[in-house]
Design a protein around this motif. Structure first.
Motif, PDB file in Angstrom:
ATOM      1  N   CYS A 205     -19.676 -12.818  -0.266  1.00 25.80           N
ATOM      2  CA  CYS A 205     -18.396 -13.349   0.220  1.00 25.80           C
ATOM      3  C   CYS A 205     -17.960 -12.681   1.516  1.00 25.80           C
ATOM      4  N   GLY A 206     -18.424 -11.447   1.736  1.00 31.07           N
ATOM      5  CA  GLY A 206     -18.126 -10.781   3.002  1.00 31.07           C
ATOM      6  C   GLY A 206     -16.812 -10.040   3.068  1.00 31.07           C
ATOM      7  N   ILE A 207     -16.066  -9.998   1.968  1.00 34.46           N
ATOM      8  CA  ILE A 207     -14.759  -9.336   2.023  1.00 34.46           C
ATOM      9  C   ILE A 207     -14.920  -7.841   2.275  1.00 34.46           C
ATOM     10  N   TYR A 210     -15.646  -7.219   5.884  1.00 33.41           N
ATOM     11  CA  TYR A 210     -14.462  -7.450   6.714  1.00 33.41           C
ATOM     12  C   TYR A 210     -13.432  -6.334   6.575  1.00 33.41           C
ATOM     13  N   ARG A 211     -13.236  -5.848   5.336  1.00 34.67           N
ATOM     14  CA  ARG A 211     -12.143  -4.892   5.107  1.00 34.67           C
ATOM     15  C   ARG A 211     -12.510  -3.447   5.393  1.00 34.67           C
TER      16      ARG A 211
ATOM     17  N   PRO C  17     -17.564 -17.313  -4.669  1.00 34.55           N
ATOM     18  CA  PRO C  17     -17.646 -16.119  -3.820  1.00 34.55           C
ATOM     19  C   PRO C  17     -16.328 -15.899  -3.087  1.00 34.55           C
ATOM     20  N   GLY C  18     -15.813 -14.681  -3.153  1.00 32.48           N
ATOM     21  CA  GLY C  18     -14.589 -14.365  -2.427  1.00 32.48           C
ATOM     22  C   GLY C  18     -13.312 -14.778  -3.123  1.00 32.48           C
ATOM     23  N   PRO C 209     -11.426 -19.103  -0.487  1.00 33.45           N
ATOM     24  CA  PRO C 209     -12.240 -19.381   0.707  1.00 33.45           C
ATOM     25  C   PRO C 209     -13.026 -20.686   0.617  1.00 33.45           C
ATOM     26  N   ALA C 216     -14.660 -14.617   5.678  1.00 27.77           N
ATOM     27  CA  ALA C 216     -13.850 -13.503   5.196  1.00 27.77           C
ATOM     28  C   ALA C 216     -12.663 -13.210   6.105  1.00 27.77           C
ATOM     29  N   LYS C 217     -12.918 -13.186   7.406  1.00 27.94           N
ATOM     30  CA  LYS C 217     -11.820 -12.861   8.317  1.00 27.94           C
ATOM     31  C   LYS C 217     -10.749 -13.957   8.288  1.00 27.94           C
ATOM     32  N   PHE C 220      -8.482 -13.815   5.246  1.00 35.41           N
ATOM     33  CA  PHE C 220      -7.394 -12.837   5.265  1.00 35.41           C
ATOM     34  C   PHE C 220      -6.356 -13.145   6.326  1.00 35.41           C
TER      35      PHE C 220
END
Lengths: 260, 336, 239
Positions: A205-207, A210-211, C17-18, C209, C216-217, C220
């Motif tokens: 997911c890439g969170i 990113y964070r 995911p996410g 998402p 991801a960016k 947020f």
């Protein structure tokens, strides 16, 4: 030609439905009757996805069938899911793991479904040009970047060549690997901290990437996660051991420990 | 044993409490309202009883479900438009094999109709909701029977775990008569489904594949067919030698009973359970008669149920339908 | 770290995911572990993405019907007052179809804890408008963006519940941007129930998402817009 029943199965997110839709439209353009039915469980992503496609010269009325003539399997979890939908006469294409072949041709992992489509098309009475025209139109309609459209087209053509070379006898569905995504945990550590990921739980997911406040995390395409997509990896020199990635990972795949 | 002079609705409350009913979730709707208010009164005087007035019938039904998941004999009472709203929770109870108890007082429909009387909620109570109608439905035809069958409703629900209903109507709900109130010999035990510290349960009503659901359904349908033999019930009056047999249920049957008493060759077959229906016995009596007349205060909801059981017989089949109207001797006599 | 009350064999979860649920359920799991209430807790799940948690916990769970989690769990609490009763629902189950039941349960001061996950749309069915959809937000039923003149302004749930409840209720809103805050408010909400004080409600601003179609960016960044529309904090804290 009798009604040809094609059953596609893969992970949600592998693009099984796109394959089904393209086959359906291409078959129609090719002068056949065709009917397509998607089938998936309640989850938006991650359940096993099935697509039913029928191609025939006579009118079709019922979208669903039990036993497939041609069965395509794209992921290990599908094997259990489709166990009641084939018999001794079904031709099976076991394409598990074929994503690896994309790297040899410098194709993005996101084009896997078009590679699969290329292979499958070798076993169907559809003209290559019509399929290409259909898939290009579909991707253009989705407003996908032109480079990705041509990548998808290339993946299809690569797949077609692979399809020609596949043995004509049926593949087996014996999969010795694990269908539950168990993979070894990967650890990075130094004398101050310890960072560990369980790739079998990473959904890319890439969170965390990113964070991360110190930009220590990035994607590693070499280690596939739950959907075969790249998982997180840690540059332990940059890592400050704050544990934010552990807190924000939705799957609890990451563990961070500060050492005394 | 005590003789009391009560309305049908008051009888329900006494019977529910005698059967171990401890909690009621209710929303007022005529003609069931007195069940709700009477229980509320009793709950104020008796610590062991609990009454919750909810904001609508849907919440009442789901509240009942919550309480019985916790092992309490909870019930609700409604009718008409409230019965429609109740189908959402009843479907959940049907799917998850929960001992849901509901008292239905039928009124004229559809929509707001009348607040008075009908037999038009047979289909709704038997198979409303988006399932196969795996519910037990008792149809009392007298105030005494309301007492007896309300107790049975609780016992059946908790013993067999299918939503179970007492299908009363507005006439019986408001009528007053002498009733024998007794302590039942048997009341079923309860057990809680959630919150048992000895084991964890994760219960769902959603399935990902057709086959998964079909498996559960097949098992439930098998169970229901199995219990039908024990539960299906009926009564007859003079059926053995009568040329004409009236088929009726609920208070319509009570009206027909009076008529049968005055006619020589007319008998009465009265199902006590509408679901499961006493198929084989109904068929047996129907075959022997020359003519059967199906009497109901609806445009055929009971007749449809009956025809299911009687398929194949060649006896003359007449329908006397009075949707939302009472059954009166003078009018029925013209048909007989 | 995975909460002890999670079933390890249920990982990875069914969530996308996410998905924000991962963070929220870990927070809930940590609270259940810390307060040692796994044996006497029961979690009700709505029909929507919350149902994907049905076999995640070593805690009794039950799927109810859409918007009906609150009345079922309230009924259960009446039957078993010693249990810790949680109702997990979404912006649809809570503020649309289930709004009536939610408001009345709050109004009655039922001793239950409702956790409402607000991602501004209906996730499981593909991303349609919710009462909490932001102005101009694109969803499946607002393809050119939400027109608030025709469909109403973003729905302030905790604010409405605050007016309806008595002084013993606990009402808060947190964002998954700060998982520790989520955990803190969930713990206070559950304690409000355990100490027999009153109705407790926590709205958690979350992300989707997949239906937002964001990386991801971008996810947020959009969460920030949501945080501006729905202020975080404790609206009523019974202190």
């Amino acid at each position: 030609m009798n009604n040809l029943k094609v059953l596609l199965s893969g992970e949600g997110g592998q693009g099984v439905q796109a394959i089904g839709q393209i086959l359906n439209e291409a078959a129609t353009k090719n002068g056949f009757e065709s009917i397509y039915l998607p089938n998936f469980g309640v989850e938006q992503r991650g359940g096993v996805s099935l697509a039913y496609v029928q191609i025939s010269r006579s009118p079709l009325t019922y979208p669903k069938f039990k036993i497939a003539d041609l069965l395509i399997v794209l992921c290990p979890r599908s094997i259990l899911r489709v166990k009641n939908y084939y018999n001794g006469r079904t031709k099976i294409l076991n394409l598990i793991g074929f994503e690896e072949k994309l790297k040899e041709h410098e194709l993005s992992y996101r084009t896997f479904n078009m590679l699969a489509l290329g292979i499958i098309s070798e076993f169907l009475p559809l003209e290559k040009e019509i399929i290409i025209e259909t898939l290009v139109k579909k991707f253009q309609a989705k407003k996908i970047l032109p480079e990705l459209v041509s990548q998808n087209k290339k993946a299809f053509l690569v797949g077609r060549v692979m399809g020609m070379r596949l043995p004509s006898r049926t593949h087996s569905l014996d999969y010795k690997g694990d269908t539950k995504n168990k993979r070894d945990k990967i650890t990075f550590e130094d004398d101050k901290k310890h960072w560990q990921i369980n790739p079998g739980h990473c959904k890319s997911c890439g969170i965390c990437v990113y964070r991360c406040p110190s930009k220590a995390l990035s994607f590693n395409p070499k280690i596939g996660g739950v959907y075969g997509m790249p998982t997180s990896t840690c540059d332990i020199k940059r890592c400050i051991g704050c544990g934010l990635c552990e807190r924000v990972c939705p799957e609890g795949a990451i563990e961070v420990k500060k050492k005394k | 044993m005590e003789t009391k002079y009560l309305t049908g609705n008051e009888v329900v409350v006494d019977a529910a409490i005698a059967a171990g009913g401890r909690m009621m979730f209710g929303y007022p709707i005529t003609p069931s309202t007195e069940i709700t208010t009477e229980f509320a009164k009793k709950a104020e005087k008796n610590e062991r009883l609990k009454f919750i007035q909810t904001e609508d019938e849907t919440s009442a039904g789901f509240g009942v479900i919550g309480a019985l998941l916790g092992g309490e004999k909870a019930f609700t009472a409604t009718g008409g438009p409230g019965n429609i709203l109740m189908q959402d929770p009843i479907s959940m109870a049907e799917a998850m094999r929960l001992p849901f108890v509901g008292i239905i007082t039928q009124r004229g429909g559809p929509s707001t109709g009348t607040v008075i009387y009908s037999q038009q909620e047979v289909t709704l109570t038997c198979c409303g909701g988006n399932g196969e109608g795996l519910r037990v439905v008792y149809s009392p035809s007298s105030l005494q029977e309301i007492y007896d069958l309300t107790i049975k409703t609780f016992n059946t629900a908790w013993k067999y775990r299918f939503p179970t209903f007492l299908l009363s109507d507005g006439y019986m709900a408001k009528a007053r008569q002498k009733v024998e109130i007794y302590r039942p010999q048997y009341i079923s035990t309860t057990k809680h489904i959630l919150g048992d510290a000895r084991k964890i349960v994760n219960i769902r009503n959603t399935y990902s594949q057709e086959e998964e659901l079909n498996e559960i359904l097949s098992e439930n349908i098998r169970d229901f067919e199995h219990i039908s033999r024990d539960i299906a019930d009926y009564d007859t009056y003079k059926c053995t030698h009568s040329k004409t047999i009236i088929f009726a249920h609920g208070s319509a049957a009570a009206a027909c009973l009076e008529i049968c008493k005055e006619r020589k060759n007319v008998g009465l077959f009265r199902p006590i359970t509408l679901q499961p229906f006493p198929d084989s016995q109904a068929k047996m009596f129907a075959k022997r008669a020359q003519k059967i007349i199906v009497v109901e205060s609806s445009a055929g909801q009971f007749s449809r149920l009956l025809k299911n059981s009687l398929y194949g017989i060649s006896t003359i089949y007449l329908e006397y339908q009075r949707p939302a109207l009472g059954i009166f001797e003078e009018e029925l006599a013209r048909v007989l | 770290m995975i909460p002890k009350c999670f079933k390890k064999e249920s990982l990875p979860t069914y969530f996308c995911p996410g998905c924000g649920y991962g963070i929220i359920l870990k927070a809930l799991g940590n609270v259940i572990d810390r307060l040692e209430i796994s044996q006497r807790s029961v979690i009700g799940l709505d029909i929507g993405c919350s149902l994907l948690a049905w076999d995640l916990f070593k805690v009794d769970t039950i799927q109810t019907h859409h918007g009906r989690t609150t009345p079922v769990m309230a009924g259960f609490k009446f039957a078993k007052p010693e249990s810790v009763v949680l109702a997990l629902t979404g912006d649809g189950g809570g503020y649309a179809i289930g709004l009536q039941a939610l408001l009345h349960s709050a109004h009655r001061n039922d001793l239950i804890t409702v956790i409402l996950v607000n991602n501004t749309l209906y996730g499981m069915t593909g991303g349609q408008m919710a009462p909490t959809t932001l102005p101009k937000e694109i969803t499946e039923t607002t393809p050119s963006g939400r027109n608030t003149k025709k469909t109403g302004l973003p729905f302030l749930g905790p604010e409405i519940i605050k007016i309806l409840t008595n002084k013993h209720a606990y009402i808060a809103r947190a964002s998954i941007r700060n998982p520790l805050k989520v955990e803190e408010y969930i713990e206070k909400a559950i304690k409000n129930q355990i100490h027999g004080k009153g109705f407790s409600f926590v709205e958690i601003l979350s992300v989707c998402p997949i239906n937002w179609k964001t990386d991801a960016k971008e996810t947020f960044d959009f969460l920030e817009k949501i945080e501006q529309a729905y202020p975080s904090g404790e609206l009523k804290s019974n202190e």
